[in-house]
Write a protein that holds these residues in place. Structure first.
Motif, short mmCIF file in Angstrom:
data_model
loop_
_atom_site.label_atom_id
_atom_site.label_comp_id
_atom_site.label_asym_id
_atom_site.label_seq_id
_atom_site.Cartn_x
_atom_site.Cartn_y
_atom_site.Cartn_z
N SER A 21 -9.54 5.91 1.55
CA SER A 21 -8.45 4.93 1.62
C SER A 21 -8.83 3.71 0.79
O SER A 21 -10.00 3.41 0.62
CB SER A 21 -8.18 4.53 3.07
OG SER A 21 -9.31 3.91 3.64
N THR A 22 -7.82 3.04 0.31
CA THR A 22 -8.04 1.86 -0.52
C THR A 22 -8.11 0.61 0.36
O THR A 22 -7.69 0.64 1.52
CB THR A 22 -6.88 1.68 -1.52
OG1 THR A 22 -5.68 1.40 -0.77
CG2 THR A 22 -6.69 2.92 -2.37
N PRO A 23 -8.62 -0.48 -0.18
CA PRO A 23 -8.61 -1.73 0.59
C PRO A 23 -7.21 -2.13 1.06
O PRO A 23 -7.05 -2.60 2.19
CB PRO A 23 -9.19 -2.76 -0.38
CG PRO A 23 -10.09 -1.96 -1.27
CD PRO A 23 -9.36 -0.64 -1.44
N SER A 24 -6.21 -1.91 0.22
CA SER A 24 -4.84 -2.28 0.64
C SER A 24 -4.34 -1.37 1.77
O SER A 24 -3.62 -1.82 2.65
CB SER A 24 -3.87 -2.26 -0.54
OG SER A 24 -3.72 -0.95 -1.06
N GLN A 25 -4.75 -0.10 1.76
CA GLN A 25 -4.37 0.80 2.86
C GLN A 25 -5.05 0.37 4.16
O GLN A 25 -4.44 0.45 5.23
CB GLN A 25 -4.72 2.25 2.52
CG GLN A 25 -3.83 2.85 1.45
CD GLN A 25 -4.33 4.21 0.97
OE1 GLN A 25 -5.53 4.40 0.77
NE2 GLN A 25 -3.41 5.13 0.81
N LYS A 26 -6.30 -0.06 4.06
CA LYS A 26 -7.00 -0.55 5.25
C LYS A 26 -6.31 -1.80 5.78
O LYS A 26 -6.12 -1.96 6.99
CB LYS A 26 -8.46 -0.83 4.93
CG LYS A 26 -9.33 0.40 4.75
CD LYS A 26 -10.75 0.01 4.39
CE LYS A 26 -11.63 1.19 4.11
NZ LYS A 26 -11.23 1.99 2.97
N ALA A 27 -5.94 -2.71 4.86
CA ALA A 27 -5.24 -3.94 5.27
C ALA A 27 -3.90 -3.60 5.91
O ALA A 27 -3.52 -4.20 6.92
CB ALA A 27 -5.05 -4.86 4.07
N ASP A 28 -3.17 -2.65 5.33
CA ASP A 28 -1.88 -2.23 5.90
C ASP A 28 -2.07 -1.67 7.31
O ASP A 28 -1.28 -1.97 8.21
CB ASP A 28 -1.20 -1.19 5.01
CG ASP A 28 -0.68 -1.76 3.70
OD1 ASP A 28 -0.59 -3.01 3.57
OD2 ASP A 28 -0.36 -0.95 2.81
N ALA A 29 -3.09 -0.85 7.49
CA ALA A 29 -3.35 -0.27 8.81
C ALA A 29 -3.70 -1.36 9.82
O ALA A 29 -3.21 -1.35 10.96
CB ALA A 29 -4.47 0.77 8.73
N ALA A 30 -4.53 -2.31 9.41
CA ALA A 30 -4.90 -3.43 10.30
C ALA A 30 -3.67 -4.25 10.65
O ALA A 30 -3.49 -4.66 11.81
CB ALA A 30 -5.97 -4.30 9.65
N ASN A 31 -2.81 -4.50 9.67
CA ASN A 31 -1.59 -5.26 9.93
C ASN A 31 -0.65 -4.51 10.87
O ASN A 31 0.01 -5.12 11.70
CB ASN A 31 -0.89 -5.60 8.61
CG ASN A 31 -1.65 -6.63 7.81
OD1 ASN A 31 -2.46 -7.38 8.35
ND2 ASN A 31 -1.43 -6.65 6.51
N THR A 32 -0.57 -3.19 10.72
CA THR A 32 0.26 -2.39 11.62
C THR A 32 -0.25 -2.48 13.06
O THR A 32 0.52 -2.61 14.00
CB THR A 32 0.30 -0.91 11.17
OG1 THR A 32 0.90 -0.86 9.87
CG2 THR A 32 1.08 -0.04 12.14
N ILE A 33 -1.56 -2.44 13.21
CA ILE A 33 -2.14 -2.61 14.55
C ILE A 33 -1.75 -3.97 15.11
O ILE A 33 -1.31 -4.07 16.26
CB ILE A 33 -3.68 -2.45 14.52
CG1 ILE A 33 -4.05 -0.99 14.22
CG2 ILE A 33 -4.30 -2.91 15.83
CD1 ILE A 33 -5.54 -0.77 13.95
N GLU A 34 -1.87 -5.01 14.28
CA GLU A 34 -1.61 -6.37 14.74
C GLU A 34 -0.13 -6.65 15.02
O GLU A 34 0.21 -7.30 16.00
CB GLU A 34 -2.13 -7.38 13.72
CG GLU A 34 -1.98 -8.82 14.17
CD GLU A 34 -2.67 -9.79 13.25
OE1 GLU A 34 -2.49 -10.99 13.45
OE2 GLU A 34 -3.42 -9.36 12.34
N THR A 35 0.74 -6.15 14.15
CA THR A 35 2.16 -6.51 14.26
C THR A 35 3.00 -5.51 15.03
O THR A 35 4.11 -5.85 15.46
CB THR A 35 2.79 -6.70 12.86
OG1 THR A 35 2.70 -5.46 12.14
CG2 THR A 35 2.09 -7.81 12.11
#
Length: 123
Positions: A21-35
């Protein structure tokens, strides 16, 4: 294993040059968890608590109330564990990208330092 060219023309050992996974995919996954996951899990837990508390009051003089209370307590503990796990995964996802970037920069800097001091430059 023979060297192969990656998608950008660079040579490297056989296999894919990309992480899973790319850094942006990791960030997207973290944001999905948060939001999404954390707030929706909290709302679902609160809804279940309200409904269960109403049922416990309704069956106050019955053994059913004690059973419902026990189930509710178990549910609350499980939700707390789940919320902690979500927070941990979110933090890990956000931290992983930074670790990979710092490692890549440090490795690149080390190679640059070696190249600057190499006797091959004198040939």
């Amino acid at each position: 294993m023979p060297a192969e060219r990656d998608g950008q023309g660079r040579l490297g050992p056989g296999g894919s040059a990309d992480f899973a996974s790319t850094p942006s995919q990791k960030a997207d996954a973290a944001n999905t968890i948060e939001t999404e996951l954390q707030p929706n899990t909290k709302k679902a837990a609160e809804y279940a608590d309200e409904a269960t508390n109403t049922a416990v009051k309704t069956f106050a003089d019955w053994d059913t109330a004690a059973g419902l209370k026990k189930v509710s307590d178990t549910w609350d503990r499980q939700v707390k564990v789940l919320m902690g796990r979500l927070a941990s995964e979110k933090g890990s996802l956000r931290g992983a990208s930074g670790i990979f970037a710092r490692n890549d920069i440090a490795t690149g800097d080390a190679f640059k330092a070696i190249a600057r001091h190499s006797k091959l430059n004198e040939l």
